[in-house]
Design a protein around this motif. Structure first.
Motif, PDB file in Angstrom:
ATOM      1  N   TRP A   1      85.080  50.427  51.636  1.00 21.05           N
ATOM      2  CA  TRP A   1      85.474  51.769  51.227  1.00 21.05           C
ATOM      3  C   TRP A   1      84.461  52.822  51.660  1.00 21.05           C
ATOM      4  O   TRP A   1      83.261  52.559  51.730  1.00 21.05           O
ATOM      5  N   PHE A   2      84.978  54.012  51.908  1.00 21.89           N
ATOM      6  CA  PHE A   2      84.128  55.202  51.930  1.00 21.89           C
ATOM      7  C   PHE A   2      84.865  56.311  51.201  1.00 21.89           C
ATOM      8  O   PHE A   2      85.976  56.694  51.595  1.00 21.89           O
ATOM      9  N   ALA A   3      84.255  56.789  50.130  1.00 19.54           N
ATOM     10  CA  ALA A   3      84.800  57.893  49.346  1.00 19.54           C
ATOM     11  C   ALA A   3      83.862  59.078  49.521  1.00 19.54           C
ATOM     12  O   ALA A   3      82.681  58.988  49.162  1.00 19.54           O
ATOM     13  N   GLY A   4      84.364  60.147  50.102  1.00 18.44           N
ATOM     14  CA  GLY A   4      83.489  61.275  50.372  1.00 18.44           C
ATOM     15  C   GLY A   4      84.189  62.601  50.238  1.00 18.44           C
ATOM     16  O   GLY A   4      85.419  62.681  50.191  1.00 18.44           O
TER      17      GLY A   4
ATOM     18  N   ASN B   1      81.835  46.822  56.640  1.00 18.99           N
ATOM     19  CA  ASN B   1      81.368  47.440  55.404  1.00 18.99           C
ATOM     20  C   ASN B   1      81.819  48.889  55.304  1.00 18.99           C
ATOM     21  O   ASN B   1      82.287  49.486  56.274  1.00 18.99           O
ATOM     22  N   GLY B   2      81.643  49.473  54.126  1.00 19.80           N
ATOM     23  CA  GLY B   2      82.090  50.838  53.894  1.00 19.80           C
ATOM     24  C   GLY B   2      81.439  51.870  54.776  1.00 19.80           C
ATOM     25  O   GLY B   2      82.030  52.921  55.063  1.00 19.80           O
ATOM     26  N   GLY B   3      80.215  51.593  55.210  1.00 20.34           N
ATOM     27  CA  GLY B   3      79.523  52.533  56.074  1.00 20.34           C
ATOM     28  C   GLY B   3      79.910  52.405  57.532  1.00 20.34           C
ATOM     29  O   GLY B   3      79.413  53.165  58.365  1.00 20.34           O
ATOM     30  N   GLY B   4      80.817  51.478  57.849  1.00 20.50           N
ATOM     31  CA  GLY B   4      81.256  51.283  59.223  1.00 20.50           C
ATOM     32  C   GLY B   4      82.570  51.990  59.505  1.00 20.50           C
ATOM     33  O   GLY B   4      82.653  53.210  59.548  1.00 20.50           O
ATOM     34  N   PHE B   5      83.645  51.193  59.688  1.00 26.06           N
ATOM     35  CA  PHE B   5      84.943  51.776  60.028  1.00 26.06           C
ATOM     36  C   PHE B   5      85.416  52.849  59.037  1.00 26.06           C
ATOM     37  O   PHE B   5      85.853  53.919  59.458  1.00 26.06           O
ATOM     38  N   PRO B   6      85.348  52.593  57.719  1.00 27.78           N
ATOM     39  CA  PRO B   6      85.836  53.631  56.798  1.00 27.78           C
ATOM     40  C   PRO B   6      85.087  54.950  56.926  1.00 27.78           C
ATOM     41  O   PRO B   6      85.705  56.027  56.939  1.00 27.78           O
ATOM     42  N   ALA B   7      83.757  54.894  57.026  1.00 28.73           N
ATOM     43  CA  ALA B   7      82.983  56.133  57.140  1.00 28.73           C
ATOM     44  C   ALA B   7      83.263  56.844  58.459  1.00 28.73           C
ATOM     45  O   ALA B   7      83.309  58.084  58.514  1.00 28.73           O
TER      46      ALA B   7
ATOM     47  N   PRO C   1      87.420  48.640  43.977  1.00 28.05           N
ATOM     48  CA  PRO C   1      86.771  49.776  44.631  1.00 28.05           C
ATOM     49  C   PRO C   1      85.286  49.577  44.871  1.00 28.05           C
ATOM     50  O   PRO C   1      84.637  50.400  45.502  1.00 28.05           O
ATOM     51  N   ALA C   2      84.747  48.486  44.332  1.00 32.05           N
ATOM     52  CA  ALA C   2      83.357  48.093  44.590  1.00 32.05           C
ATOM     53  C   ALA C   2      82.374  49.216  44.264  1.00 32.05           C
ATOM     54  O   ALA C   2      82.505  49.887  43.247  1.00 32.05           O
ATOM     55  N   SER C   3      81.397  49.442  45.144  1.00 32.50           N
ATOM     56  CA  SER C   3      80.296  50.352  44.823  1.00 32.50           C
ATOM     57  C   SER C   3      80.684  51.820  44.803  1.00 32.50           C
ATOM     58  O   SER C   3      79.867  52.664  44.431  1.00 32.50           O
ATOM     59  N   THR C   4      81.919  52.143  45.191  1.00 32.10           N
ATOM     60  CA  THR C   4      82.348  53.532  45.020  1.00 32.10           C
ATOM     61  C   THR C   4      82.464  53.868  43.535  1.00 32.10           C
ATOM     62  O   THR C   4      82.609  55.034  43.169  1.00 32.10           O
ATOM     63  N   PHE C   5      82.353  52.849  42.671  1.00 34.70           N
ATOM     64  CA  PHE C   5      82.389  53.074  41.228  1.00 34.70           C
ATOM     65  C   PHE C   5      81.021  53.467  40.678  1.00 34.70           C
ATOM     66  O   PHE C   5      80.930  54.028  39.585  1.00 34.70           O
ATOM     67  N   LYS C   6      79.961  53.197  41.405  1.00 33.88           N
ATOM     68  CA  LYS C   6      78.613  53.451  40.867  1.00 33.88           C
ATOM     69  C   LYS C   6      78.375  54.912  40.486  1.00 33.88           C
ATOM     70  O   LYS C   6      77.708  55.180  39.471  1.00 33.88           O
ATOM     71  N   PRO C   7      78.874  55.886  41.238  1.00 33.77           N
ATOM     72  CA  PRO C   7      78.714  57.274  40.782  1.00 33.77           C
ATOM     73  C   PRO C   7      79.352  57.533  39.422  1.00 33.77           C
ATOM     74  O   PRO C   7      78.904  58.428  38.685  1.00 33.77           O
ATOM     75  N   VAL C   8      80.399  56.780  39.068  1.00 30.75           N
ATOM     76  CA  VAL C   8      81.014  56.933  37.752  1.00 30.75           C
ATOM     77  C   VAL C   8      80.040  56.469  36.666  1.00 30.75           C
ATOM     78  O   VAL C   8      79.934  57.087  35.599  1.00 30.75           O
ATOM     79  N   VAL C   9      79.322  55.384  36.934  1.00 26.73           N
ATOM     80  CA  VAL C   9      78.310  54.912  35.986  1.00 26.73           C
ATOM     81  C   VAL C   9      77.247  55.985  35.786  1.00 26.73           C
ATOM     82  O   VAL C   9      76.855  56.302  34.649  1.00 26.73           O
ATOM     83  N   PHE C  10      76.786  56.575  36.870  1.00 28.52           N
ATOM     84  CA  PHE C  10      75.762  57.620  36.786  1.00 28.52           C
ATOM     85  C   PHE C  10      76.297  58.850  36.060  1.00 28.52           C
ATOM     86  O   PHE C  10      75.603  59.458  35.230  1.00 28.52           O
TER      87      PHE C  10
ATOM     88  N   GLY D   1      81.264  51.334  49.750  1.00 26.85           N
ATOM     89  CA  GLY D   1      81.502  50.196  48.876  1.00 26.85           C
ATOM     90  C   GLY D   1      82.182  49.067  49.614  1.00 26.85           C
ATOM     91  O   GLY D   1      83.022  49.313  50.485  1.00 26.85           O
ATOM     92  N   THR D   2      81.787  47.843  49.285  1.00 28.52           N
ATOM     93  CA  THR D   2      82.463  46.658  49.838  1.00 28.52           C
ATOM     94  C   THR D   2      82.599  45.655  48.715  1.00 28.52           C
ATOM     95  O   THR D   2      81.635  45.379  48.003  1.00 28.52           O
ATOM     96  N   SER D   3      83.786  45.120  48.530  1.00 27.58           N
ATOM     97  CA  SER D   3      84.060  44.313  47.349  1.00 27.58           C
ATOM     98  C   SER D   3      83.681  42.852  47.547  1.00 27.58           C
ATOM     99  O   SER D   3      83.217  42.437  48.610  1.00 27.58           O
ATOM    100  N   GLU D   4      83.950  42.086  46.515  1.00 26.55           N
ATOM    101  CA  GLU D   4      83.636  40.664  46.481  1.00 26.55           C
ATOM    102  C   GLU D   4      84.148  39.942  47.722  1.00 26.55           C
ATOM    103  O   GLU D   4      85.276  40.139  48.147  1.00 26.55           O
ATOM    104  N   LYS D   5      83.267  39.150  48.297  1.00 25.15           N
ATOM    105  CA  LYS D   5      83.575  38.352  49.486  1.00 25.15           C
ATOM    106  C   LYS D   5      84.027  39.214  50.664  1.00 25.15           C
ATOM    107  O   LYS D   5      84.742  38.751  51.545  1.00 25.15           O
TER     108      LYS D   5
END
Length: 744
Positions: free
Chosen positions: A589-592, A627-633, A387-396, A580-584
């Motif tokens: 992703w876009f989670a909103g 990237n997540g801010g493109g097609f997914p968003a 899920p890549a950077s869509t996990f960062k809000p969980v850290v916060f 979020g965009t994962s390794e390589k």
């Protein structure tokens, strides 16, 4: 009298005597003997029948007669799909209008309510009708036809007919007439692949059996006699006349039996059925939705064998309108831009999405892929991508929930300052980790809000260590993430575990629901005539505090307003989200969410070769970074606008401890390299396996993630002139740096 005369007299007497004596055949077939023989045969037949009655038991139902399909319906009751070997849904008489019941009795067996299950006169009449070409009423009673359908088979043999007669007598003695009639209506074949009146009502009139009127019921009753010939769609003009006559015959019999008022009968017009339609199968999105429902039912305790036996009517939470909006958004924003046949990269793109009502937990729309018959694995529920950077809000969220502090002792909040230097080694970790930001950019001191907006890896890696990796994992699991490849290392901050759009929709819906646990649920109701099932409540307990959830939401609104998720921004709704965009660059992703709807959209790079494997999305639709801010968003924004009926005035009701300050200006010069080669402190393992487990590294092969995409005017009219930030970047550790997004 002379001797001659005497001789003649004797000869005449002899002739008369011979004539008076019966011949050999006539002596054998005397009236008394024939009557005796007939009575003897009757007694023999009666004895044989009595013996048969004693010896022939009522058998178990044949397997075919008990088979049913499972019926899946949208939340509004519209049919989504039928699944099963036999298109049959057994319903009780309480679901069949009484005048429709009478129509079948009038058509097939007017004496049904009085006879003993076998009608000798009817049998003889049926034979006569067959021989003379008339077909108004068959020779078998409703009980006999039920026995044939339910207990026996359709073989035209003397032994089968004998069994039918015997069993019919026994069934009539043991069963109520209402039970027999219900069995007959549920086992009869109506053509168009429909077994039973419920399936027939749907096949011919597109309604449930309980919605049939008497005219429609009379047609279905007439149809049973010859379903392949009497189907209005294929009948010749001559046959249509026959069908109409039989329809009239049924109604006239109803009037004769006082089951229908004559004035009502005279007002009826022949109800031509609808044209045949393809069965509601599992193509398109239906297959993905049905599979998700079956998985959920299994998790909630329905045995697979029980489900496979059929007979379930499953009403889903899927909203037919929102489902259509989601499919349309994927088509418009993604599929119309792809060249799947001519472009090797486009051929690898798989899209998935899950949309949830955060107040109820209902899954209102789901997108599993191009077609369940072409790509069987659902992209909505698969967990083999990060899920890549869509996990960062969980850290916060974990930092807020645990009241964590930085290495300097400062409480962590939206305004807490972190060092945003690329490849900065984390402090306080036993595992060395030096994550690289997107394009190897260094930001210097930045707030948590800015770190969210720009998805700065170095800041969140340090935050995860400050909170405690075990506590971050604990928060993630409480929010609903699965425990799949979940490392307790600093790289946890970059979302390197496995998760699905379904999982992340639950996490974000919980944030949207002010920290009260939301478990996405696709099944609204599951009914079966033989058992009960209660759907579990999708809304659980408070897993994080409202203040924590609302503060995270406040931060994520900044991502949409000023950060990497700006393609989802609109003046027609208020939104929060994370890219979020994962390794390589293997997934994007876009989670909103808005106050009323939570949706997660993802793209996956999957090799079309046998065995699959994860591949890069770079170059999708010849647009560079997927990237997540493109097609997914853009998919998310298009769908959300339609799902909210053009927008919503609802606003987030937030209880936050602090409001984020404006983004500070980076105080450290950005460093941008054409081919950044950081020195990793922990070896990264690269693999094409579906569930790679990368170790902590500075990213030896950076790939693009969430950058600031060009806003699209095809979704919503812009509210003002947008000037993209100078520094693009989501900053996952592994970005390709060969291409930049087009700038307006």
């Amino acid at each position: 009298m002379g001797r001659a005369e005497a001789r003649q007299a004797r000869q005449r007497g002899a002739r008369r005597a011979r004539k008076s004596r019966p011949s050999g055949i006539r002596r054998f077939f005397t009236f008394k003997k024939m009557l005796g023989t007939f009575l003897g045969l009757c007694l023999l037949a009666m004895g044989a029948f009595f013996v048969a009655y004693l010896l022939v038991p009522v058998p178990e139902a044949n397997a075919e007669a008990k088979l049913q399909s499972n019926v899946y319906k949208y939340s509004d009751g519209k049919l989504l799909a039928r699944e099963g070997k036999v298109n049959r849904e057994i319903v009780g008489l309480d679901k069949i209008p009484q005048d429709v019941q009478y129509a079948f009795v009038a058509a097939e067996n007017k004496t049904f309510f009085e006879d003993s299950g076998v009608d000798i006169k009817g049998t003889l009449r049926g034979l006569k009708n067959t021989l003379t070409g008339q077909g108004k009423q068959g020779g078998s009673t409703i009980t006999q036809q039920y026995v044939k359908n339910y207990y026996l088979n359709q073989d035209q043999t003397v032994s089968r007919k004998l069994k039918e007669l015997v069993i019919s007598l026994k069934v009539d003695r043991k069963r109520e007439k209402s039970e027999i009639l219900a069995g007959y209506l549920n086992t009869s074949y109506f053509g168009r692949g429909a077994y039973g009146i419920q399936a027939a009502a749907q096949a011919y009139y597109g309604v449930d059996a309980e919605k049939l009127n008497v005219a429609q019921g009379a047609y279905l009753a007439a149809l049973v006699q010859a379903p392949s010939s009497y189907d209005w769609a294929v009948a010749s003009d001559e046959t249509k006349e026959t069908v109409t006559n039989r329809w009239n015959y049924v109604l006239n019999n109803m009037v004769e039996e006082s089951w229908l008022d004559k004035s009502t009968r005279d007002s009826l017009k022949f109800p031509a059925p609808q044209a045949p339609k393809a069965p509601a199968g599992l193509s398109g999105q239906a297959g993905y939705i049905v599979e998700a429902a079956k998985q959920e039912l299994s998790r909630q305790g329905i045995d697979k064998a029980d489900l496979d036996a059929g007979g379930w009517t499953i009403t889903l939470n899927i909203d037919s309108k929102r489902q259509k909006e989601l499919e349309g958004a994927v088509q418009k924003q993604l599929e119309d831009e792809l060249d799947r046949k001519g472009d090797k990269v486009d051929a690898t793109v798989q899209a998935g999405a899950t949309s949830v009502d955060p107040k109820t937990g209902k899954v209102v729309a789901l997108y599993g892929g191009v077609d369940a018959t072409q790509h069987w694995l659902s992209n909505a529920t698969r967990r083999d991508y990060q899920p890549a950077s869509t996990f960062k809000p969980v850290v916060f969220a974990s930092a807020l929930e645990n009241e964590s502090e930085t290495q300097d002792g400062d409480p962590i909040g939206l305004n807490t300052v972190y060092d945003g230097t690329s490849k900065r080694p984390v402090e306080g970790s036993d595992t060395p980790f030096s994550p690289q930001n997107d394009l190897d950019k260094s930001y210097g001191p930045v707030s948590v809000q800015t770190s969210l907006n720009r998805s700065i890896n170095s800041a969140f890696a340090q935050m995860a260590v400050d909170v405690g990796l075990d506590k971050v994992k604990e928060t993630a699991l409480e929010l609903g993430m699965p425990d799949i490849n979940f490392p307790e290392r600093p790289s946890i901050s970059l979302g390197v575990m496995g998760a699905s759009t379904w999982d992340m929709a639950g996490v974000y819906a919980t944030l949207d629901n002010h920290g009260k646990k939301v478990t996405p649920t696709i099944v609204g109701k599951a009914e079966h005539k033989d058992r009960e099932f209660e759907v579990q409540d999708p809304i659980g307990s408070q897993v994080i505090s409202r203040e924590t959830a609302d503060t995270v939401t406040a931060g994520l609104t900044g991502v949409v307003k000023n950060g990497s998720g700006i393609a989802a921004k609109s003046s027609f709704y208020e939104a929060a989200g994370k890219t979020g965009t994962s390794e390589k660059n293997r997934s994007a992703w876009f989670a909103g969410y808005t106050p009323e709807l939570t949706t997660v959209v993802a793209l996956f790079g999957e090799s079309p070769k046998d065995g699959g494997g994860q591949v890069s999305l770079t170059g999708t639709a010849q647009a560079g970074r997927a990237n997540g801010g493109g097609f997914p968003a853009r998919i998310w924004a298009d769908y959300t606008l339609g799902a909210l009926n053009g927008g919503s005035d609802a606003e987030f009701d937030l209880d936050v401890a602090e409001i984020a300050s404006p983004d500070p200006t980076p105080t450290e010069t950005e460093t941008e390299t054409e081919d950044p080669t950081p020195t990793p402190t922990e070896t990264e393992t690269e693999t094409e396996d579906p569930t790679p487990t990368p170790t902590d590294t500075g990213s030896a092969d950076p790939t693009p993630t969430d950058e600031f995409p060009t806003p699209t005017t095809t979704i919503t009219p812009p509210t003002g002139t947008f000037t993209p930030p100078v520094e693009p970047g989501d900053g996952d550790p592994d970005k390709d740096t060969d291409r930049r997004p087009p700038q307006p």
